[in-house]
Design a protein around this motif. Structure first.
Motif, PDB file in Angstrom:
ATOM      1  N   TYR A  15       0.805  -1.230   0.000  1.00 47.20           N
ATOM      2  CA  TYR A  15       0.000   0.000   0.000  1.00 47.20           C
ATOM      3  C   TYR A  15       0.842   1.286   0.000  1.00 47.20           C
ATOM      4  N   TYR A  18       2.048   2.091  -3.426  1.00 39.99           N
ATOM      5  CA  TYR A  18       1.016   2.684  -4.277  1.00 39.99           C
ATOM      6  C   TYR A  18       0.914   4.183  -4.007  1.00 39.99           C
ATOM      7  N   VAL A  19       0.885   4.531  -2.727  1.00 40.74           N
ATOM      8  CA  VAL A  19       0.763   5.941  -2.335  1.00 40.74           C
ATOM      9  C   VAL A  19       1.986   6.726  -2.810  1.00 40.74           C
ATOM     10  N   ALA A  22       1.881   7.395  -6.531  1.00 36.95           N
ATOM     11  CA  ALA A  22       0.911   8.440  -6.844  1.00 36.95           C
ATOM     12  C   ALA A  22       1.442   9.818  -6.457  1.00 36.95           C
ATOM     13  N   LYS A  29      -2.821  10.485  -1.529  1.00 35.68           N
ATOM     14  CA  LYS A  29      -3.198   9.266  -0.809  1.00 35.68           C
ATOM     15  C   LYS A  29      -4.717   9.107  -0.840  1.00 35.68           C
ATOM     16  N   VAL A  32      -5.666   7.450  -4.000  1.00 38.11           N
ATOM     17  CA  VAL A  32      -5.325   6.021  -3.946  1.00 38.11           C
ATOM     18  C   VAL A  32      -6.395   5.276  -3.152  1.00 38.11           C
ATOM     19  N   ASP A  33      -6.758   5.817  -2.000  1.00 35.48           N
ATOM     20  CA  ASP A  33      -7.783   5.189  -1.164  1.00 35.48           C
ATOM     21  C   ASP A  33      -9.117   5.108  -1.899  1.00 35.48           C
ATOM     22  N   ILE A 101      -3.805   2.226 -10.363  1.00 38.97           N
ATOM     23  CA  ILE A 101      -2.772   3.094  -9.764  1.00 38.97           C
ATOM     24  C   ILE A 101      -1.870   3.660 -10.858  1.00 38.97           C
TER      25      ILE A 101
END
Length: 116
Positions: A15, A18-19, A22, A29, A32-33, A101
């Protein structure tokens, strides 16, 4: 596609990557969420609980409330493989997330990413 090590990797470990991906491209974030919640059906609170539980990708997707039916609209290549042609359902879900993503990092609008 026989490499299933990712199935047992902790979602909470991936995770932040991914953040970070981005944020390097000027995204957030929160976005992403939003993508993860759209894909899995988790609420924001449920997503945070999943991160704290440190479930594997297998467990994460197994307890997801509902995979968004619009995932069938996700097309393209991730890691050299067309996501719509992946036969293993779990690997396909993981690659759908990767693709979303990637789209975020490439500057697509949230409306397009979420297939609205």
């Amino acid at each position: 596609m026989t490499n299933t090590k990712i199935f047992e990797m902790s979602f909470a470990t991936v995770y932040p990557l991914y953040v970070k991906k981005a944020e390097r491209k000027g995204r957030t974030k929160t976005e992403v969420d939003q993508i993860i919640c759209w894909l899995t059906g988790f609420t924001q609170q449920q997503l945070m609980a999943q991160l704290q539980a440190e479930h594997s990708f297998r467990e994460f997707f197994a307890v997801a409330p509902e995979i968004n039916p619009d995932t069938k609209l996700i097309k393209g290549v991730v890691c050299g493989v067309r996501v719509e042609e992946i036969e293993d359902p779990l690997m396909q879900k993981i690659r759908y997330l990767d693709k979303l993503i990637d789209e975020l990092a490439k500057g697509k609008t949230m409306e397009k990413i979420l297939r609205k």
